[in-house]
Design a protein around this motif. Structure first.
Motif, PDB file in Angstrom:
ATOM      1  N   CYS A   1       0.821  -1.216   0.000  1.00  0.00           N
ATOM      2  CA  CYS A   1       0.000   0.000   0.000  1.00  0.00           C
ATOM      3  C   CYS A   1       0.856   1.267   0.000  1.00  0.00           C
ATOM      4  N   SER A   2       1.412   1.599   1.143  1.00  0.00           N
ATOM      5  CA  SER A   2       2.199   2.826   1.261  1.00  0.00           C
ATOM      6  C   SER A   2       3.325   2.569   2.252  1.00  0.00           C
TER       7      SER A   2
ATOM      8  N   THR B   1      -2.845   3.324   6.226  1.00  0.00           N
ATOM      9  CA  THR B   1      -2.019   2.865   5.113  1.00  0.00           C
ATOM     10  C   THR B   1      -2.874   2.212   4.030  1.00  0.00           C
TER      11      THR B   1
ATOM     12  N   GLY C   1      -3.279   3.561   0.256  1.00  0.00           N
ATOM     13  CA  GLY C   1      -2.978   2.671  -0.864  1.00  0.00           C
ATOM     14  C   GLY C   1      -4.129   2.564  -1.839  1.00  0.00           C
TER      15      GLY C   1
ATOM     16  N   LEU D   1      -4.411   5.826  -3.725  1.00  0.00           N
ATOM     17  CA  LEU D   1      -3.397   5.941  -4.785  1.00  0.00           C
ATOM     18  C   LEU D   1      -3.734   5.083  -5.999  1.00  0.00           C
TER      19      LEU D   1
END
Length: 149
Positions: free
Chosen positions: A81-82, A122, A126, A129
């Motif tokens: 995810c991030s 997170t 994700g 994004l």
């Protein structure tokens, strides 16, 4: 003349002197180490024992199970995810595990809650994004003028 080295004699004769100390000591060896017997060991206390029971007024009182550390979720969100917030979630998960090991149940609950919130954040970042980049790619493809039908 003493102190001069006579190079004409072979090396094995130059240092062959009966006054030299022996290479190996003839003194008796020190006693060998023997590990302590089982009865001499301190009682083994596991993490589960520390968290499941707390000392209260001289008695062992049962308590609730330890909080989850969310380590697997933290690693997966960091990878997929991030990574910036995922690394913070991994740190909070490690802190939860350390606090459980030290017997700080209340601190472990706080760290566990922080790890869970960072993991949720997170995942939201994700997914956001992925949606943003997908829409951007669709927009660029439709308006680029490179379409051939």
């Amino acid at each position: 003349m003493e102190g001069t080295l006579n190079m004409s004699t072979p090396a094995y004769q130059r240092f062959d002197n009966d006054d030299d100390p022996p290479l190996f000591s003839t003194a008796p060896l020190p006693p060998t180490f023997e590990p302590p017997s089982i009865s001499q060991h301190a009682p083994i206390v596991t993490t589960i024992d520390m968290v499941d029971r707390q000392m209260y007024a001289g008695r062992m009182m049962p308590t609730e199970p330890p909080p989850s550390d969310y380590m697997i979720l933290s690693v997966l969100t960091c990878l997929f995810c991030s990574w910036p917030t995922g690394c913070c979630a991994i740190f909070a998960s490690c802190e939860t595990k350390n606090r459980i090991m030290n017997g700080d149940v209340e601190g472990a609950r706080r760290s566990s809650r922080t790890a869970l919130l960072l993991n949720i954040l997170t995942i939201v970042i994700g997914i956001g994004l992925i949606i943003f980049l997908s829409l951007y790619a669709i927009y660029r493809f439709e308006w680029s003028g490179d379409q051939k039908y």
